[in-house]
Design an enzyme around this catalytic site. Structure first.
Site, PDB file in Angstrom:
ATOM      1  N   PHE A   1      48.830  36.976  27.391  1.00 24.42           N
ATOM      2  CA  PHE A   1      48.855  36.119  26.352  1.00 24.42           C
ATOM      3  C   PHE A   1      48.114  36.654  25.548  1.00 24.42           C
ATOM      4  O   PHE A   1      48.357  36.292  23.949  1.00 24.42           O
ATOM      5  CB  PHE A   1      48.047  34.956  26.843  1.00 24.42           C
ATOM      6  CG  PHE A   1      46.890  34.487  27.051  1.00 24.42           C
ATOM      7  CD1 PHE A   1      45.919  35.255  26.348  1.00 24.42           C
ATOM      8  CD2 PHE A   1      47.117  33.712  28.594  1.00 24.42           C
ATOM      9  CE1 PHE A   1      45.035  34.765  27.537  1.00 24.42           C
ATOM     10  CE2 PHE A   1      45.924  34.007  28.374  1.00 24.42           C
ATOM     11  CZ  PHE A   1      44.770  34.860  28.234  1.00 24.42           C
TER      12      PHE A   1
ATOM     13  N   GLY B   1      51.977  39.544  32.313  1.00 21.71           N
ATOM     14  CA  GLY B   1      51.933  39.589  30.902  1.00 21.71           C
ATOM     15  C   GLY B   1      50.730  39.649  30.316  1.00 21.71           C
ATOM     16  O   GLY B   1      49.607  39.018  31.244  1.00 21.71           O
TER      17      GLY B   1
ATOM     18  N   HIS C   1      39.582  27.560  27.160  1.00 19.86           N
ATOM     19  CA  HIS C   1      37.366  27.238  27.275  1.00 19.86           C
ATOM     20  C   HIS C   1      36.719  28.932  27.511  1.00 19.86           C
ATOM     21  O   HIS C   1      35.938  28.601  27.551  1.00 19.86           O
ATOM     22  CB  HIS C   1      36.723  26.304  28.160  1.00 19.86           C
ATOM     23  CG  HIS C   1      37.536  26.533  29.758  1.00 19.86           C
ATOM     24  ND1 HIS C   1      37.118  25.623  30.681  1.00 19.86           N
ATOM     25  CD2 HIS C   1      38.089  27.085  30.245  1.00 19.86           C
ATOM     26  CE1 HIS C   1      36.735  27.049  31.791  1.00 19.86           C
ATOM     27  NE2 HIS C   1      37.519  27.773  31.553  1.00 19.86           N
TER      28      HIS C   1
ATOM     29  N   ASP D   1      50.896  35.081  33.547  1.00 19.46           N
ATOM     30  CA  ASP D   1      49.423  35.099  33.423  1.00 19.46           C
ATOM     31  C   ASP D   1      49.155  37.143  33.743  1.00 19.46           C
ATOM     32  O   ASP D   1      50.237  37.898  33.968  1.00 19.46           O
ATOM     33  CB  ASP D   1      48.585  35.099  35.506  1.00 19.46           C
ATOM     34  CG  ASP D   1      47.518  35.136  35.099  1.00 19.46           C
ATOM     35  OD1 ASP D   1      46.814  35.521  34.893  1.00 19.46           O
ATOM     36  OD2 ASP D   1      46.752  33.737  35.396  1.00 19.46           O
TER      37      ASP D   1
END
Ligand SMILES: C[S@@+](CC[C@H](N)C(=O)[O-])C[C@H]1O[C@@H](n2cnc3c(N)ncnc32)[C@H](O)[C@@H]1O
Length: 321
Positions: free
Chosen positions: A207, A205, A225, A179
């Site tokens: 994504f 990190g 979402h 995360d």
């Protein structure tokens, strides 16, 4: 009202027994008459009960506003009535007209940039996510066999609540929580509390750049979402790059019905969808919409497993080649 009660710690103050509104006003340093009116209003929605004139006791529903008790929703109440949610939802007309999230309109940044710059708000957000996740971990761990994986990465895993439950229930599995630094700030403590810290890496990190490689399974719970289609395909493509040929991806999301009906579960999904519009600027999606995103990222939806009694499903995904 619920938010103000959570801010003032009304439930924690009543945990040891009933109190008068005057005593609560003194403890919370609030004006006695308005505080009494607030507590009376809380009685009208069943969070406290007026056991004798002017004296209030906590109800079972109100106990969910206590801190650090199983099933607590205090951080959700702190978050949803807090400045960011309140102001973001106040821009719903603008969001519907333009598609721009309320958060971006009011604060000039996306939700996660806002949280990165506001550590106290990020801690409330992370704890609120953990409260939501805590509602379904038992169900998830019994509905899905995680023991077949040697290692699992939770992408956007927040404070590690989900990974902690999976590792606690599956002694042979190793995990990693991945995360942003603001997302994982509380993870070490949470994983230590549930006794799985030794089997779980905590990896900071982003994504949108890359995801830790070659795990047997990639969990993305309530991640896609948060984002629009283009951003979602970018995240999914980075996960695909990290997956080996037989890795699985598990999206844990609300799967929107093709046709909305006036049922409590559909209502929860619709509220969540509006919240995605108001705050992060994402959206809840139907199974077909997930299929389309996955195909664009070189992935295929294998099966969707609804978690009974909830609005949430596990979407199992594989690489196309
Ligand atoms: C809606 S929360 C879900 C948290 C957790 N998976 C759960 O369901 O409780 C979204 C998570 O995505 C993380 N996140 C947002 N942007 C990210 C990025 N660019 N890279 C990695 N994680 C990110 C946030 O910090 C947050 O923990």
């Amino acid at each position: 009202m619920v938010h103000v009660a959570a801010e003032l710690g009304i439930a924690d103050r009543l945990a040891t027994g009933a109190k008068t509104a005057d005593a609560l006003a003194q403890e919370t340093d609030t004006a006695p008459v308005p505080l009494r009116r607030l507590v009376r209003a809380l009685a009208s929605i069943g969070l406290v009960e007026e056991v004798e004139p002017g004296r209030f006791a906590l109800t079972a529903a109100g106990s969910q506003l206590r801190s650090n008790v199983p099933g607590s929703m205090r951080n959700l109440a702190l978050m949803f009535g807090g400045e960011r949610a309140w102001k973001s939802w106040g821009e719903l007309l603008h969001s519907v007209r333009t598609g721009e999230s309320g958060t971006r309109r009011v604060f000039g940044v996306g939700s996660f940039e806002y949280l990165a710059a506001n550590p106290a708000q990020a801690a409330i957000f992370n704890a609120a996510m953990a409260e939501n996740t805590g509602r379904i971990t038992e169900l998830l761990v019994s509905a899905y066999d995680f023991s077949r994986f040697r290692n699992i990465v939770d992408v956007g895993g927040g404070d590690g609540t989900l990974m902690g439950s999976i590792l606690a229930a599956n002694a042979g599995v190793r995990g990693a929580v991945f995360d942003l630094p603001s997302g994982i700030a509380q993870a070490e403590q949470k994983l230590a509390d549930v006794g799985v810290f030794a089997r779980c890496a905590i990896i900071p990190g982003n994504f949108f750049y890359s995801v830790p490689e070659a795990a047997d399974a990639y969990l993305l719970k309530m991640i896609i979402h948060d984002w629009d289609d283009e951003q979602s395909v970018a995240i999914l493509s980075n996960c695909r790059k990290a997956m080996h040929k037989s890795s699985k991806m598990l999206l844990i999301e609300r799967v929107m019905p093709e046709r909305m009906e006036a049922t409590p579960i559909h209502q929860q999904m619709a509220m969540a969808d509006m919240n995605m519009l108001a705050m992060p600027g994402g959206q809840e999606r139907t199974e077909q919409e997930y299929r389309t995103l996955l195909t664009a990222a070189g992935l295929s939806l294998e099966r969707t497993i609804p978690l009974p009694g909830t609005e949430i499903s596990v979407i199992e995904v594989r690489r196309n080649s």
